[in-house]
Design a protein around this motif. Structure first.
Motif, PDB file in Angstrom:
ATOM      1  N   GLN A  31      21.934 -72.018  12.224  1.00 18.19           N
ATOM      2  CA  GLN A  31      20.756 -72.888  12.148  1.00 18.19           C
ATOM      3  C   GLN A  31      19.484 -72.105  12.429  1.00 18.19           C
ATOM      4  OE1 GLN A  31      22.250 -75.789  14.981  1.00 18.19           O
ATOM      5  NE2 GLN A  31      22.402 -77.365  13.401  1.00 18.19           N
ATOM      6  N   GLU A  32      19.545 -71.201  13.416  1.00 17.12           N
ATOM      7  CA  GLU A  32      18.377 -70.370  13.705  1.00 17.12           C
ATOM      8  C   GLU A  32      18.032 -69.503  12.498  1.00 17.12           C
ATOM      9  OE1 GLU A  32      16.847 -66.704  16.573  1.00 17.12           O
ATOM     10  OE2 GLU A  32      18.880 -67.499  16.826  1.00 17.12           O
ATOM     11  N   ALA A  33      19.066 -68.915  11.867  1.00 18.48           N
ATOM     12  CA  ALA A  33      18.833 -68.045  10.711  1.00 18.48           C
ATOM     13  C   ALA A  33      18.180 -68.821   9.562  1.00 18.48           C
ATOM     14  CB  ALA A  33      20.160 -67.431  10.247  1.00 18.48           C
ATOM     15  N   GLU A  34      18.611 -70.072   9.355  1.00 18.91           N
ATOM     16  CA  GLU A  34      18.039 -70.894   8.283  1.00 18.91           C
ATOM     17  C   GLU A  34      16.558 -71.165   8.540  1.00 18.91           C
ATOM     18  OE1 GLU A  34      20.279 -74.455   7.872  1.00 18.91           O
ATOM     19  OE2 GLU A  34      22.126 -73.431   7.281  1.00 18.91           O
ATOM     20  N   ILE A  35      16.222 -71.472   9.800  1.00 15.69           N
ATOM     21  CA  ILE A  35      14.824 -71.761  10.135  1.00 15.69           C
ATOM     22  C   ILE A  35      13.976 -70.502   9.959  1.00 15.69           C
ATOM     23  CG2 ILE A  35      13.243 -72.427  11.991  1.00 15.69           C
ATOM     24  CD1 ILE A  35      15.500 -74.208  13.097  1.00 15.69           C
ATOM     25  N   ARG A  36      14.501 -69.368  10.409  1.00 22.33           N
ATOM     26  CA  ARG A  36      13.762 -68.108  10.265  1.00 22.33           C
ATOM     27  C   ARG A  36      13.538 -67.776   8.786  1.00 22.33           C
ATOM     28  NH1 ARG A  36      12.788 -64.924  14.521  1.00 22.33           N
ATOM     29  NH2 ARG A  36      13.845 -65.344  16.497  1.00 22.33           N
ATOM     30  N   GLU A  37      14.567 -67.974   7.979  1.00 19.92           N
ATOM     31  CA  GLU A  37      14.456 -67.658   6.554  1.00 19.92           C
ATOM     32  C   GLU A  37      13.414 -68.546   5.881  1.00 19.92           C
ATOM     33  OE1 GLU A  37      17.249 -67.399   2.512  1.00 19.92           O
ATOM     34  OE2 GLU A  37      18.137 -67.968   4.426  1.00 19.92           O
ATOM     35  N   ALA A  38      13.469 -69.850   6.179  1.00 21.36           N
ATOM     36  CA  ALA A  38      12.503 -70.787   5.585  1.00 21.36           C
ATOM     37  C   ALA A  38      11.082 -70.447   6.025  1.00 21.36           C
ATOM     38  CB  ALA A  38      12.855 -72.222   5.980  1.00 21.36           C
ATOM     39  N   PHE A  39      10.908 -70.156   7.316  1.00 23.91           N
ATOM     40  CA  PHE A  39       9.578 -69.812   7.825  1.00 23.91           C
ATOM     41  C   PHE A  39       9.050 -68.570   7.119  1.00 23.91           C
ATOM     42  CE2 PHE A  39       6.478 -67.980  10.705  1.00 23.91           C
ATOM     43  CZ  PHE A  39       5.808 -69.080  11.225  1.00 23.91           C
ATOM     44  N   GLY A  40       9.939 -67.579   6.942  1.00 27.77           N
ATOM     45  CA  GLY A  40       9.538 -66.328   6.302  1.00 27.77           C
ATOM     46  C   GLY A  40       9.075 -66.504   4.865  1.00 27.77           C
ATOM     47  N   LEU A  41       9.615 -67.515   4.180  1.00 33.55           N
ATOM     48  CA  LEU A  41       9.243 -67.759   2.781  1.00 33.55           C
ATOM     49  C   LEU A  41       7.791 -68.219   2.656  1.00 33.55           C
ATOM     50  CD1 LEU A  41      12.436 -69.569   1.416  1.00 33.55           C
ATOM     51  CD2 LEU A  41      11.666 -67.255   0.862  1.00 33.55           C
ATOM     52  N   PHE A  42       7.300 -68.933   3.662  1.00 41.43           N
ATOM     53  CA  PHE A  42       5.966 -69.533   3.589  1.00 41.43           C
ATOM     54  C   PHE A  42       4.942 -68.843   4.496  1.00 41.43           C
ATOM     55  CE2 PHE A  42       8.884 -72.871   2.264  1.00 41.43           C
ATOM     56  CZ  PHE A  42       8.240 -73.433   1.173  1.00 41.43           C
ATOM     57  N   ALA A  43       5.404 -67.985   5.396  1.00 40.24           N
ATOM     58  CA  ALA A  43       4.507 -67.392   6.390  1.00 40.24           C
ATOM     59  C   ALA A  43       3.506 -66.423   5.760  1.00 40.24           C
ATOM     60  CB  ALA A  43       5.322 -66.668   7.461  1.00 40.24           C
ATOM     61  N   VAL A  44       2.327 -66.355   6.374  1.00 38.46           N
ATOM     62  CA  VAL A  44       1.295 -65.401   5.975  1.00 38.46           C
ATOM     63  C   VAL A  44       0.815 -64.676   7.231  1.00 38.46           C
ATOM     64  CG1 VAL A  44       0.524 -66.800   4.028  1.00 38.46           C
ATOM     65  CG2 VAL A  44      -0.570 -67.111   6.257  1.00 38.46           C
ATOM     66  N   GLN A  45       0.182 -63.531   7.046  1.00 44.12           N
ATOM     67  CA  GLN A  45      -0.416 -62.822   8.172  1.00 44.12           C
ATOM     68  C   GLN A  45      -1.868 -63.277   8.325  1.00 44.12           C
ATOM     69  OE1 GLN A  45       1.270 -60.819  10.270  1.00 44.12           O
ATOM     70  NE2 GLN A  45       3.103 -61.280   9.061  1.00 44.12           N
ATOM     71  N   HIS A  46      -2.314 -63.409   9.572  1.00 45.80           N
ATOM     72  CA  HIS A  46      -3.676 -63.873   9.812  1.00 45.80           C
ATOM     73  C   HIS A  46      -4.270 -63.068  10.967  1.00 45.80           C
ATOM     74  CE1 HIS A  46      -7.027 -66.524  10.913  1.00 45.80           C
ATOM     75  NE2 HIS A  46      -6.922 -67.038   9.693  1.00 45.80           N
ATOM     76  N   PRO A  47      -5.498 -62.589  10.811  1.00 40.76           N
ATOM     77  CA  PRO A  47      -6.088 -61.731  11.858  1.00 40.76           C
ATOM     78  C   PRO A  47      -6.207 -62.399  13.221  1.00 40.76           C
ATOM     79  CG  PRO A  47      -7.747 -62.403  10.222  1.00 40.76           C
ATOM     80  CD  PRO A  47      -6.404 -62.743   9.664  1.00 40.76           C
TER      81      PRO A  47
END
Length: 209
Positions: A31-47
């Protein structure tokens, strides 16, 4: 005669062990891996969030990310969700607050799917666990995802983000009031642990149920 092929091993891969983070939120390693994967698909870097190694979600992507996890919230629920995981209304959500909410949503989904089989004791146990998950999520908003305790530096950061000029003496008084000025009891006088934080929130009328 051709050499015999080795029979496939009957051993199955050992199940992944949940990390400390997964255990804190009552999730499995998968379950943790699924959440991390989904977050990674939409995440962006921000200063403004360069200390968030996983990146951050734009508020407009929060619902899309939850949909990808099959945790689709109603559109009417989104403002309340955002106020919980982005209380300062920055427009961006770091990984830890999102993870904490996704864990709550996962437990709620599992609970509703298994309602027919639950007895009252299981229901009580679930609500106690769910309450603790929500307490931990709120606590980590103050510690910026860290393990705690909440320190003077954390309160300074929150005050700065809120653009409030709060003297250190006032912030120290807030901490002493929360931890009872626990000198000589083996606890840092300048820190507030999870249990103390929960007690303060409940005294203030905040419901985690």
């Amino acid at each position: 005669m051709p050499p015999k092929r080795r029979a496939p091993s009957s051993r199955q891969a050992a199940p992944k062990r949940p990390s400390k983070l997964a255990k804190e939120h009552g999730l499995t390693a998968d379950q943790e891996a699924e959440i991390r994967e989904a977050f990674g698909l939409f995440a962006v870097q921000h200063p403004d969030h360069d200390d968030s190694k996983e990146g951050v979600l734009r508020k407009d992507d929060v619902r899309r990310c939850l949909i990808s996890l099959n945790l689709t919230p109603e559109k009417s629920e989104l403002p309340e969700i955002l106020s919980t995981i982005d209380p300062l209304e920055t427009g961006f959500v770091p990984f830890m607050p999102f993870f904490a909410y996704a864990a709550i949503a996962t437990h709620s989904k599992d609970d509703s799917e298994g309602e027919d089989d639950d007895d009252e004791d299981d229901e009580d146990d679930y609500h106690e666990e769910n309450d603790q998950v929500q307490v931990n999520a709120a606590f980590k908003l103050f510690t910026h995802g860290g393990p705690g305790p909440i320190t003077l530096a954390h309160l300074r950061r929150v005050a700065k983000e809120l653009k409030e000029d709060v003297p250190d003496d006032v912030l120290k008084d807030m901490i002493r009031e929360a931890n009872g000025g626990a000198k000589g009891k083996g606890r840092d006088t300048g820190g507030v642990g999870v249990e103390e934080f929960e007690s303060v929130m409940r005294r203030a009328g905040v419901s985690f149920g």
